[in-house]
Motif scaffolding. Structure first.
Motif, mmCIF file in Angstrom:
data_model
loop_
_atom_site.group_PDB
_atom_site.id
_atom_site.type_symbol
_atom_site.label_atom_id
_atom_site.label_comp_id
_atom_site.label_asym_id
_atom_site.label_seq_id
_atom_site.Cartn_x
_atom_site.Cartn_y
_atom_site.Cartn_z
ATOM 1 N N THR A 1 0.837 -1.196 0.000
ATOM 2 C CA THR A 1 0.000 0.000 0.000
ATOM 3 C C THR A 1 0.875 1.250 0.000
ATOM 4 O OG1 THR A 1 -1.831 -1.111 1.111
ATOM 5 C CG2 THR A 1 -1.745 1.279 1.291
ATOM 6 N N HIS B 1 -4.111 4.186 -1.147
ATOM 7 C CA HIS B 1 -5.214 4.591 -0.266
ATOM 8 C C HIS B 1 -5.598 6.032 -0.587
ATOM 9 C CE1 HIS B 1 -2.873 7.115 2.585
ATOM 10 N NE2 HIS B 1 -1.896 6.253 2.401
ATOM 11 N N PRO C 1 -10.504 4.267 -4.038
ATOM 12 C CA PRO C 1 -10.232 3.632 -2.746
ATOM 13 C C PRO C 1 -11.223 4.071 -1.686
ATOM 14 C CG PRO C 1 -8.554 5.285 -3.276
ATOM 15 C CD PRO C 1 -9.378 5.103 -4.506
ATOM 16 N N SER D 1 -10.584 3.497 1.623
ATOM 17 C CA SER D 1 -9.848 3.538 2.891
ATOM 18 C C SER D 1 -8.779 4.612 2.832
ATOM 19 C CB SER D 1 -9.189 2.189 3.185
ATOM 20 O OG SER D 1 -10.145 1.164 3.214
ATOM 21 N N LYS E 1 -5.264 6.304 5.257
ATOM 22 C CA LYS E 1 -4.297 5.996 6.320
ATOM 23 C C LYS E 1 -3.379 7.188 6.548
ATOM 24 C CE LYS E 1 -1.099 3.700 8.781
ATOM 25 N NZ LYS E 1 -1.218 3.748 10.243
ATOM 26 N N THR F 1 -5.341 -5.490 1.256
ATOM 27 C CA THR F 1 -5.274 -4.032 1.281
ATOM 28 C C THR F 1 -6.211 -3.494 2.359
ATOM 29 O OG1 THR F 1 -7.082 -3.725 -0.293
ATOM 30 C CG2 THR F 1 -4.869 -4.051 -1.216
ATOM 31 N N LEU F 2 -6.081 -2.218 2.621
ATOM 32 C CA LEU F 2 -7.003 -1.575 3.560
ATOM 33 C C LEU F 2 -8.447 -1.701 3.080
ATOM 34 C CD1 LEU F 2 -4.927 1.641 4.330
ATOM 35 C CD2 LEU F 2 -5.601 -0.078 6.008
ATOM 36 N N ASP F 3 -8.659 -1.601 1.784
ATOM 37 C CA ASP F 3 -10.015 -1.746 1.255
ATOM 38 C C ASP F 3 -10.558 -3.153 1.488
ATOM 39 O OD1 ASP F 3 -9.810 0.840 0.419
ATOM 40 O OD2 ASP F 3 -10.203 0.451 -1.697
#
Length: 887
Positions: free
Chosen positions: A82, A117, A152, A154, A156, A267-269
């Motif tokens: 990421t 992100h 995206p 998400s 961060k 991934t964050l998603d």
């Protein structure tokens, strides 16, 4: 932060040690999502250009290598790295990337192995304005659209401990669903649940995971509230992705520690979709989290002033360009220039402001520091930027090349906002002068343009008579009024030196020992605005020099790491003891005064050369407009002396308000600091977006807008102070004008000449405070603008209305070419905290027929609204944005 080269497993051990507390109960986790990221620092570990080169080359090669090595494994074991939006968009995929590597990166993006992100990078969020934040989301959006991917969901940020509560509003209205925040492990942090709904001032909510370190422990805490858990695996500053061996070690350890739990690489998603599908019942946190690193902004007072002034002008330029097209004036597209201006503004707000202070004179004070500086400044600046040519004994010790390299890293940071200023002021000047050339007045004339969407009047400096003013009455909303040289005339000015006098609005008494207003009585109601029993006077300049007692007390309360890099970064190692260098508070005590009077304003100028070696001279100018009941106070320093010893400067405003309630116009919405601040964040010093009101039970009081410096303390000066819970009691506001409190990567001293302006005004008895606070503050922050021309008359009317709103208090932050697609984007951001219907009136001769509601990333949200007679209406929520694409 000082975690630069630890292995992944060492980082995980550090995280586990820090988070091993408070894990009662029984875990119900069935799935752990491992997300890998490195912390992006713009220049902390090296000069920015060297950091960027590593991202483009070495780092991407390492990431692509591990991606390729895992490609044959099952899909949920494919490694994904990421990356923040800006370095991926502007550097890794930018013009300096090699075609071969770019092709490989693009393939990895399409396949999901390189993931972006929503945020551009970590910011000092509360230092920004609304549209800068919105444009910052565009880097990731552009990548997703370019490669046919969903936007995206998400975001961060890492390192900066806390952020303005604009974040839930910003992200929710942009279609982002999940926010992961991680803290520097030495700093204090917001006391919030590990997973919660963060509610913004407008009522928007976003799912948020907060961790007290960069990432999170792989093993979930026993009381984690969901089946899905995020293991946020972070390397330190600009360290890069793991090797295949490190990845295998992490997977082996995770599998052994979590038998029966499914481990996903993703991934964050991926995590956000999984946990949101659970429809989790989580606590809701509604409140603001002021940044405990925000003092660093005033380590660069001149450039922070530039940022404060130029950011609202970005939106003003956008609007003016669009309206001049509607008025059929020959202006070109400025979309590219504005995009670069917003980018450079964002880069100035990125959270690293220079190279790690370990490379500089961190431990030296007094004569040792002065010697270090003489040597640094004596080194040449290499034309090609290669500081390795300057190797010396110091360079061998620190491995950075030279003292000059460290020193110049701060200038490179400053250059970002100066670039924004150059772009915006150049374009504004040419636009305004063309506007003046186009109006139907012959000879020398000035056009006064109002960049706010409500009509206003105000003082304007005569362009050809510096220091002299005229009054521009009833300048239309987003429109202009023109004046000939003859109409303006030559102001008649008289002067005297009386320390007390009357204006049409005030009775004023000055204290020439402290250098400020001792009494300020409103003539309409006889009310005294200044607390005469205070030890301060209004506009007083206060310089503090701190001792090791204040520094150590703050450090022991604030820092979670008491030695090593925690002490080096947050403390002030090497300071002399307080017995040798005690705390001092200093104000010049011998002020000379001159007062000028004209039909526009009464202006009192105070000067002092009794500076105790802190500067060559101080000047404070108090301006009392005759047509408006406010006072502008502008402080000037001539040749401030550089000093690395801990110090800070303030402008003091003690107000005569009993049992005060404070309302602080923060980015995201107004707050009451007694109720709206989350424990563990900054209660002594915070950034203001609009202004501050101090009111009594009957809602009367005094308000203030810090025009040039965003930082204020309430009740008392707030440097070197931290408490988990603190509520201001005294009706005083202190505006910070410089400090060298931070030791990590902000400049460690301030010198030179600059100025800082503050506006104050009285508040009458009423039921609502916010509307006047917002309106008056933005009229202070975004003044009337002027263009000048001479010669033959143009064809445009001498007075012209522009875009307007049905009520003041909602800022127009965009009215120009849509950065997310076709059409013209129009964006408002409600400031007063009042919900209700809003009608927008577009400029005459506009050709728009429909307004399509979109979110902050340009995605269509609802059916289009018809535009009739250049007007359209909609519901605007309190403290919320509203965006439309006009066609």
């Amino acid at each position: 932060m000082r975690i630069l080269n630890l292995s992944f497993l060492a980082l995980l051990a550090l995280t586990a040690t820090a988070q091993k507390q408070a894990t009662p109960g029984e875990s119900k986790v069935t799935d752990v999502w491992l997300v890998f990221k490195t912390h992006f620092d713009l220049g902390f570990t090296d000069l920015p250009q060297n950091v960027f080169a590593r991202y483009r080359g070495e780092m991407m090669d390492n990431a692509l290598k591990i991606v390729d090595e895992n490609a044959k494994l099952p899909a949920d074991k494919h490694f994904a790295w990421t990356v923040s939006g800006w370095p991926l968009s502007a550097q890794i995929l930018g013009p300096l990337q090699t075609p071969e590597r770019k092709q490989r990166v693009e393939k990895a993006i399409r396949e999901g192995s390189i993931a972006v992100h929503a945020f551009p990078f970590t910011t000092h969020t509360e230092s920004l304005d609304y549209e800068d934040l919105v444009r910052g989301l565009g880097f990731s959006s552009q990548i997703a659209r370019t490669y046919g991917l969903p936007l995206p969901i998400s975001a961060k940020m890492t390192d900066v401990p806390s952020h303005s509560w604009v974040l839930p509003t910003l992200l929710s209205h942009a279609g982002v669903k999940f926010l992961q925040l991680g803290c520097n492990p030495a700093s204090q942090y917001p006391r919030v649940p590990p997973l919660f709904w963060w509610e913004g001032a407008d009522g928007s909510k976003i799912l948020c995971q907060y961790t007290s370190l960069y990432g999170s422990e792989i093993k979930p805490p026993a009381d984690w509230p969901c089946r899905n858990y995020l293991g946020m695996i972070m390397t330190g500053d600009n360290h890069g992705p793991p090797s295949q061996k490190e990845l295998e070690e992490i997977l082996a350890k995770t599998t052994a520690d979590l038998p029966g739990v499914k481990i996903h690489l993703g991934t964050l998603d991926d995590f956000a979709k999984a946990v949101l599908a659970e429809n989790p019942q989580l606590p809701v946190v509604k409140g603001d989290t002021p940044d405990t690193w925000i003092q660093g902004l005033l380590a660069n007072p001149r450039e922070t002033k530039v940022a404060r002034q130029v950011r609202p002008l970005e939106s003003a330029l956008d609007e003016l360009n669009t309206q001049m097209k509607i008025w059929q004036l020959p202006v070109k597209s400025i979309a590219a220039e504005l995009a670069r201006a917003y980018e450079q503004s964002l880069l100035y707000a990125e959270h690293t402001w220079g190279m790690n202070a370990e490379y500089g004179p961190r431990y030296s004070y007094g004569e040792d520091w002065k010697k270090w500086m003489r040597e640094a400044e004596a080194e040449p600046i290499p034309a090609d930027g290669d500081y390795s040519k300057l190797k010396n004994s110091y360079a061998k010790k620190t491995e950075i090349g030279s003292k000059r390299k460290w020193l110049n890293s701060y200038d490179e940071k400053r250059r970002y906002i100066l670039n924004t200023e150059e772009i915006v002021t150049s374009e504004l000047t040419s636009h305004l002068n063309l506007l003046a050339k186009s109006v139907g007045i012959e000879g020398k004339r000035v056009v006064v343009y109002n960049p706010l969407p409500w009509a206003r009047s105000g003082m304007v400096e005569i362009p050809w008579e510096k220091g002299k003013y005229f009054y521009a009455k009833e300048v239309p909303a987003s429109g202009f009024v023109s004046f000939s040289q003859k109409e303006i005339g030559i102001p008649t000015i008289s002067s005297d030196s009386r320390p007390s006098f009357e204006t049409p609005n005030f009775k004023v008494v000055f204290d020439l020992k402290k250098g400020g207003i001792a009494s300020l009585i409103e003539k309409t109601n006889g009310k005294e605005l200044i607390d005469r029993s205070s030890g301060y006077v209004a506009g007083q300049f206060l310089h503090e020099r701190f001792s090791s007692n204040e520094v150590d007390s703050w450090f022991n309360k604030y820092s979670r790491i008491k030695e090593g890099w925690g002490l080096n970064d947050l403390g002030k190692p090497g300071m002399a003891p307080a017995s040798q260098v005690p705390y001092q508070a200093f104000t010049p005590d011998d002020w000379k005064m001159n007062v000028t009077h004209s039909k526009v304003a009464d202006i009192a100028t105070l000067t002092s050369v009794n500076t105790k070696g802190l500067a060559k001279q101080y000047t404070i100018v108090y301006t009392f407009p005759r047509n408006a009941a406010y006072v502008d106070i502008e402080w000037f320093v001539d040749s401030k002396t550089a000093d690395k010893h801990p110090e800070g400067g303030w402008l003091c405003f003690p107000f005569a308000v009993k049992d005060p309630t404070f309302t602080v116009g923060r980015l995201g919405g107004p707050i009451d600091p007694a109720k709206d601040i989350i424990s563990g964040t900054n209660r002594y010093l915070m950034a203001v977006n609009s202004g501050v009101s101090v009111t009594a039970a009957d809602q009367s009081g005094v308000a203030l807008s810090p025009v040039d410096s965003p930082l204020i303390s309430l009740g008392e000066p707030g440097l070197w102070k931290f408490d988990m819970e603190h509520t201001p009691k005294k009706a005083a506001v202190f505006v910070n004008i410089y400090n060298n409190m931070w030791n990590t990567n902000f400049p460690l001293w301030q010198d030179g000449s600059w100025s800082e302006k503050v506006r104050i005004w009285g508040i009458g008895k009423k039921t609502e405070t916010n509307p006047d606070l917002v309106k008056n503050s933005w009229e202070a922050r975004l003044p009337l603008l002027t263009g000048v021309a001479d010669g033959v008359a143009g064809q445009l009317a001498a007075k012209q209305s522009g875009l307007s709103t049905s009520r003041a208090g909602a800022l127009v932050t965009a009215f120009g070419e849509n950065p997310d697609g076709k059409g013209v984007v129009f964006r408002l951001w409600e400031q007063e905290g009042i919900s209700g219907d809003m009608t927008v009136s577009l400029p005459a001769k506009s050709m728009f027929t429909k307004a399509t509601p979109v979110n902050l990333r340009g995605e269509v949200m609802e059916k289009a609204i018809s535009i009739s007679n250049n007007k359209f209406s909609f519901f605007l929520g309190a403290n919320a944005p509203a965006s439309f694409v006009l066609e």
